[in-house]
Write a protein that holds these residues in place. Structure first.
Motif, PDB file in Angstrom:
ATOM      1  N   ALA A   1      88.056  55.593  66.293  1.00 16.22           N
ATOM      2  CA  ALA A   1      87.975  57.008  65.916  1.00 16.22           C
ATOM      3  C   ALA A   1      89.379  57.465  65.539  1.00 16.22           C
ATOM      4  CB  ALA A   1      87.430  57.827  67.075  1.00 16.22           C
TER       5      ALA A   1
ATOM      6  N   THR B   1      78.614  58.849  61.075  1.00 13.13           N
ATOM      7  CA  THR B   1      79.856  59.573  60.797  1.00 13.13           C
ATOM      8  C   THR B   1      79.642  60.830  59.967  1.00 13.13           C
ATOM      9  OG1 THR B   1      80.283  58.209  58.841  1.00 13.13           O
ATOM     10  CG2 THR B   1      81.263  57.480  60.932  1.00 13.13           C
TER      11      THR B   1
ATOM     12  N   ASP C   1      88.347  61.979  62.568  1.00 12.66           N
ATOM     13  CA  ASP C   1      87.046  61.768  63.198  1.00 12.66           C
ATOM     14  C   ASP C   1      86.956  62.573  64.492  1.00 12.66           C
ATOM     15  OD1 ASP C   1      86.325  59.807  61.260  1.00 12.66           O
ATOM     16  OD2 ASP C   1      87.380  58.273  62.431  1.00 12.66           O
TER      17      ASP C   1
END
Length: 81
Positions: free
Chosen positions: A12, A56, A16
């Motif tokens: 990540a 995502t 993110d």
């Protein structure tokens, strides 16, 4: 908001984490979850699990969390009995 990336590494990145935190904060506010509560911790775990599974896209994460939380609501538990 940045464009969704294709999940490849399990890492990540800061962008993110920013997105995941925004989603988490929004849902906590909408549902009245207090920081540190079991519901907020469950939401955080579910959010990271979705990301870890390769999700995502913001809209897909939010939709998946809505479905997940809908299944865990007291009303849905009563209907399942």
């Amino acid at each position: 908001m940045s464009a969704p990336r294709h999940f490849t590494s399990g890492i990540a990145y800061p962008d993110d984490l920013t997105l995941l935190k925004e989603i988490y904060d929004d849902i906590c506010l909408q549902r009245g979850f207090h920081c540190g509560s079991p519901a907020a911790e469950d939401l955080a775990r579910a959010t990271m699990n979705l990301f870890g599974q390769g999700l995502t896209d913001e809209a897909e994460i939010r939709e998946s969390l809505d479905i997940y939380l809908g299944r865990k609501s007291p009303a849905s538990e009563l209907l399942a009995v």
